[in-house]
Design a protein around this motif. Structure first.
Motif, PDB file in Angstrom:
ATOM      1  N   ALA A 149       0.837  -1.200   0.000  1.00  0.00           N
ATOM      2  CA  ALA A 149       0.000   0.000   0.000  1.00  0.00           C
ATOM      3  C   ALA A 149       0.873   1.252   0.000  1.00  0.00           C
ATOM      4  CB  ALA A 149      -0.926  -0.003   1.212  1.00  0.00           C
ATOM      5  N   PHE A 150       1.940   1.214   0.776  1.00  0.00           N
ATOM      6  CA  PHE A 150       2.807   2.397   0.862  1.00  0.00           C
ATOM      7  C   PHE A 150       3.515   2.665  -0.465  1.00  0.00           C
ATOM      8  CE2 PHE A 150       6.034   5.247   2.416  1.00  0.00           C
ATOM      9  CZ  PHE A 150       5.330   5.980   3.357  1.00  0.00           C
ATOM     10  N   VAL A 151       4.021   1.601  -1.077  1.00  0.00           N
ATOM     11  CA  VAL A 151       4.686   1.752  -2.372  1.00  0.00           C
ATOM     12  C   VAL A 151       3.685   2.248  -3.421  1.00  0.00           C
ATOM     13  CG1 VAL A 151       5.764   0.460  -4.255  1.00  0.00           C
ATOM     14  CG2 VAL A 151       6.521   0.097  -1.907  1.00  0.00           C
ATOM     15  N   MET A 152       2.464   1.723  -3.359  1.00  0.00           N
ATOM     16  CA  MET A 152       1.451   2.181  -4.319  1.00  0.00           C
ATOM     17  C   MET A 152       1.106   3.650  -4.078  1.00  0.00           C
ATOM     18  SD  MET A 152      -1.072  -1.122  -4.555  1.00  0.00           S
ATOM     19  CE  MET A 152      -2.326  -0.257  -5.468  1.00  0.00           C
ATOM     20  N   GLY A 153       1.016   4.041  -2.807  1.00  0.00           N
ATOM     21  CA  GLY A 153       0.735   5.433  -2.487  1.00  0.00           C
ATOM     22  C   GLY A 153       1.817   6.358  -3.041  1.00  0.00           C
ATOM     23  N   ALA A 154       3.083   5.947  -2.885  1.00  0.00           N
ATOM     24  CA  ALA A 154       4.190   6.751  -3.402  1.00  0.00           C
ATOM     25  C   ALA A 154       4.144   6.805  -4.925  1.00  0.00           C
ATOM     26  CB  ALA A 154       5.524   6.167  -2.919  1.00  0.00           C
TER      27      ALA A 154
END
Lengths: 233, 293
Positions: free
Chosen positions: B197-202
């Protein structure tokens, strides 16, 4: 099959379980009963890996559980129905069941498991496109049990499946659990509804203040004077 | 009077699409990890610079620079998560928000200053031979770059929606949003879900940043404003609905434009905050969020 040996568990600095030892044999229907706050749910959390024990040993078959991460424990064949069902309300009934078959092995046999769950709970098939949030309490409990079965568990843990259900539904849900047990799934059930649980179970443990204080067959315990006076009066 | 008004609203829609895109990234990370990443705007700023340098140094088309920008920010997101946020997600809910806010603000200051040091305080933007092109219809100008950006934002969000609805990984993400304990009991490795989720958010921030640097301009201090805008839009749209968030972005963009037109440009930012308060008071589930039982 499942063996807990001298398990100690803590919430922060607070000790919740004191030297819990219990055993569930293959095919059995075991009940763990006791009053509110006795450590029943905590025991299940330890078994499923949501809470790591500080002491003791836990074995499932020939696999050591107490060092295993929670999501890997599901893969080894233990599945849990959390208290109140905890279905994913924003997802459809079908999606809930699909997520239940998340692990690799379970995913490849998803269609068979789905058929089986719909056989046990035809109601879920009727509602499979509906959002789980629109289901009634009883249906949610069915969905939670069905979802837990999707991972093809050898051992099914149930946390107060009767909680919040109308008496007539309680009977229903317990009959279904007994049926699942007859189909070869070992069951460990936690209940406050002690009479019903002891009637169904082949063996039972009584837990109080984080300690096991009694153990016997369901019938034995039912006739135990102190159980009667403490819980059934 | 009508033509300039419509023109204004069109610009509002076009910038609103980017607000929506930026907010979806923030909302995705918040929904899954329960971390409000206040450095989201800085990630967007880094995405803008990644694209700017890809275009300037490699001479590629600005829209093609989406690829290196997303790759760069995915790596940054991965590193930030492993280094910092993986420790924060384990915190108890009661202290999680405070601690992540502190860390997030610190991180945003660090990222701002890195950008200042590396690239100076100059405002930059990407100009290409087609930057000035616009399609005119009924006297209303539609700048091609911004229209293309709107289409890219829309396609990105539809792809995200499909991913979340149709794939097993997407369903694992949605399950984690609702109840991480129950998700764990399904055999989902939530640490992996958080990281994803964090990588996708970035990566979403990178796409938004690229589109901002192509259609508008970037500078090292832009981050806070974008974080605020994303937060407003996230609340407007309601948590958990991608399309709702996108529409929320457009609502904010149009409201800002209308305010600029009828009142004064200096009220543009204020109106967003007023909208934010109104929604929080009267419709806390967001304009399009469903009320959960």
């Amino acid at each position: 099959m499942l063996k807990l040996d001298q398990i100690d568990a803590y919430y922060g600095d607070l000790q919740a379980l004191w030297g819990i030892s219990l055993e569930v044999r293959e095919g059995e229907f075991v009940a763990l009963v006791g009053p509110n706050g006795a450590g029943k749910t905590t025991t299940l959390k330890v078994i499923t890996g949501l809470l790591k024990p500080k002491g003791g040993n836990m074995q499932f078959g020939d696999r050591r559980l107490d060092t295993e991460r929670a999501h890997r424990i599901v893969e080894s064949g233990i599945s849990m129905v959390p208290e109140g069902g905890s279905v994913f309300t924003a997802m459809s009934v079908l999606e809930n069941l699909e997520v239940g078959a998340f692990t690799g092995k379970a995913r490849s046999s998803k269609d068979d498991s789905l058929k089986r769950v719909f056989q046990i709970f035809p109601r879920l098939e009727e509602r499979k496109r509906q959002r789980a949030g629109t289901l009634s309490g009883g249906e949610r409990q069915m969905l939670a049990i069905g979802r837990a079965l999707m991972s093809k568990p050898k051992l099914l843990l149930l946390d107060e499946p009767s909680f919040g259900l109308a008496p007539i539904l309680v009977q229903n849900v317990f009959e279904m659990i007994a049926e699942i047990n007859r189909q070869g799934v070992t069951v460990l059930l936690i209940e406050q509804n002690i009479r019903v649980a002891l009637e169904l179970a082949t063996s039972a443990y009584i837990i109080e203040n984080g300690r096991i204080v009694g153990h016997g067959t369901g019938d034995d315990l039912l006739s135990f004077e102190f159980v009667r006076s403490a819980y059934l009066a | 009077m009508l033509e300039p008004l419509v023109q204004n609203l069109v610009f509002g829609v076009l910038v609103g699409a980017l607000y929506g895109l930026a907010a979806v990234g923030l909302s995705l990370v918040f929904g899954v990890t329960k971390i409000l990443n206040v450095a989201h705007g800085e990630l967007l700023m880094f995405g803008g610079y990644a694209s700017f340098w890809a275009v300037t140094l490699l001479g590629i088309d600005p829209f093609l620079s989406l690829v290196p920008a997303v790759m760069f920010l995915a790596v940054i997101g991965y590193i930030l998560y492993k280094l910092i946020f993986s420790r924060l997600v384990k915190l108890d809910e009661s202290v999680k928000i405070q601690n992540t806010l502190l860390v997030g603000f610190g991180l945003s200051l660090i990222l701002q200053n890195i950008a200042l040091r590396l690239w100076s305080a100059d405002t930059r933007g990407i100009t290409t031979f087609y930057s000035g092109y616009a399609v005119t219809s009924f006297g209303i100008r539609f700048p091609v770059v911004r229209v293309a950006s709107l289409v890219i934002a829309l396609v990105t969000l539809l792809a995200l929606e499909l991913f979340l609805r149709r794939t097993y990984t997407g369903k694992a993400l949605r399950a984690t949003v609702e109840n991480w304990e129950a998700a764990t009991l399904m055999g989902i490795d939530i640490q992996k879900v958080y990281l994803l989720a964090f990588v996708m958010g970035a990566s979403l921030a990178a796409i938004a940043g690229t589109l901002v640097s192509v259609g508008y301009s970037i500078d090292p201090m832009m981050g806070l404003n974008w974080t605020l805008t994303s937060l407003i839009v996230m609340v407007l749209g309601g948590l958990g609905s991608i399309i709702g968030t996108f529409v929320g972005g457009i609502v904010l963009g149009v409201t800002q434009s209308a305010t600029g037109f009828f009142l004064s440009q200096s009220y543009r930012e204020v109106v967003g905050l007023v909208l934010f308060l109104l929604v929080l008071v009267f419709r806390p589930q967001g304009l399009f969020g469903a009320k959960e039982r």
